[in-house]
Design a protein around this motif. Sequence first.
Motif, PDB file in Angstrom:
ATOM      1  N   ASP A  61       0.848  -1.188   0.000  1.00 51.69           N
ATOM      2  CA  ASP A  61       0.000   0.000   0.000  1.00 51.69           C
ATOM      3  C   ASP A  61       0.885   1.239   0.000  1.00 51.69           C
ATOM      4  O   ASP A  61       2.081   1.161   0.296  1.00 51.69           O
ATOM      5  CB  ASP A  61      -0.935   0.015   1.201  1.00 51.69           C
ATOM      6  CG  ASP A  61      -2.295   0.638   0.880  1.00 51.69           C
ATOM      7  OD1 ASP A  61      -2.363   1.486  -0.052  1.00 51.69           O
ATOM      8  OD2 ASP A  61      -3.274   0.296   1.547  1.00 51.69           O
ATOM      9  N   CYS A  62       0.279   2.372  -0.304  1.00 46.94           N
ATOM     10  CA  CYS A  62       0.986   3.643  -0.383  1.00 46.94           C
ATOM     11  C   CYS A  62       0.035   4.746   0.068  1.00 46.94           C
ATOM     12  O   CYS A  62      -1.158   4.684  -0.230  1.00 46.94           O
ATOM     13  CB  CYS A  62       1.447   3.888  -1.821  1.00 46.94           C
ATOM     14  SG  CYS A  62       2.362   5.424  -2.066  1.00 46.94           S
ATOM     15  N   ALA A  63       0.565   5.731   0.787  1.00 46.10           N
ATOM     16  CA  ALA A  63      -0.271   6.836   1.256  1.00 46.10           C
ATOM     17  C   ALA A  63       0.508   8.141   1.166  1.00 46.10           C
ATOM     18  O   ALA A  63       1.731   8.153   1.328  1.00 46.10           O
ATOM     19  CB  ALA A  63      -0.709   6.604   2.699  1.00 46.10           C
ATOM     20  N   PRO A  64      -0.195   9.253   0.917  1.00 40.58           N
ATOM     21  CA  PRO A  64       0.466  10.559   0.993  1.00 40.58           C
ATOM     22  C   PRO A  64       0.995  10.778   2.409  1.00 40.58           C
ATOM     23  O   PRO A  64       0.384  10.348   3.386  1.00 40.58           O
ATOM     24  CB  PRO A  64      -0.649  11.558   0.676  1.00 40.58           C
ATOM     25  CG  PRO A  64      -1.719  10.754   0.013  1.00 40.58           C
ATOM     26  CD  PRO A  64      -1.608   9.364   0.565  1.00 40.58           C
ATOM     27  N   LEU A  65       2.130  11.422   2.508  1.00 39.95           N
ATOM     28  CA  LEU A  65       2.774  11.654   3.793  1.00 39.95           C
ATOM     29  C   LEU A  65       3.065  13.138   3.954  1.00 39.95           C
ATOM     30  O   LEU A  65       3.774  13.723   3.135  1.00 39.95           O
ATOM     31  CB  LEU A  65       4.084  10.858   3.869  1.00 39.95           C
ATOM     32  CG  LEU A  65       4.896  10.994   5.139  1.00 39.95           C
ATOM     33  CD1 LEU A  65       4.144  10.397   6.327  1.00 39.95           C
ATOM     34  CD2 LEU A  65       6.254  10.322   4.971  1.00 39.95           C
TER      35      LEU A  65
END
Length: 188
Positions: A61-65
């Motif tokens: 998964d990937c998320a804005p940080l």
Amino acid sequence: MFMSVVDQTFQQDVATVAAAYWRRDTDTGADAPTGTGHMNGGGDIGFLVTKTALTGQGVLDCAPLILPAPDWALRLDEVAFPVGAIAHRHTHAGAGWRHLVSGELRIEADHHTTVMTTGISWFEPADTPVRAVASQTTGITRFVRCMAIPAAFMDRSTFQLASPDDGNLPRLQVTHRHFDHVVQVDAL
């Protein structure tokens, strides 16, 4: 910026701002870590901070940080919960991924409750209150966590109870910090 959680099948050639990896070792109980953490190489689980979102094989998964300003560090740790342990409603000063490596954990947030099982990853934004309840029936529940924390929290806890009254309740979970690593902002 983005933070991704990847598994051992991830083999993309990407430019990372920072990366942390965790490799499973022998589980000797809640009082000791069950893995080792490091900044380079590979592992069973990796956490990559990049300028672009990652997708594809091995990306769980990937998320804005949103990075803490002005200086920040990458923290890698493990949290172990004995049967029935509860992390009472709390926040952390840093955002990041958690990956459940054993057991079952119920996460109660403001607008949802989710039961996490082994192999599941979830992202928690900074300063977002959650309550975590470990399995009431089976063994140790454990997750690996990687957060981008304000550098002011180097070598100290980011855990903040939402209610001071909860400070009198039992805190059975054990945190094992692998490392805090300052990321140079001017290198971005």
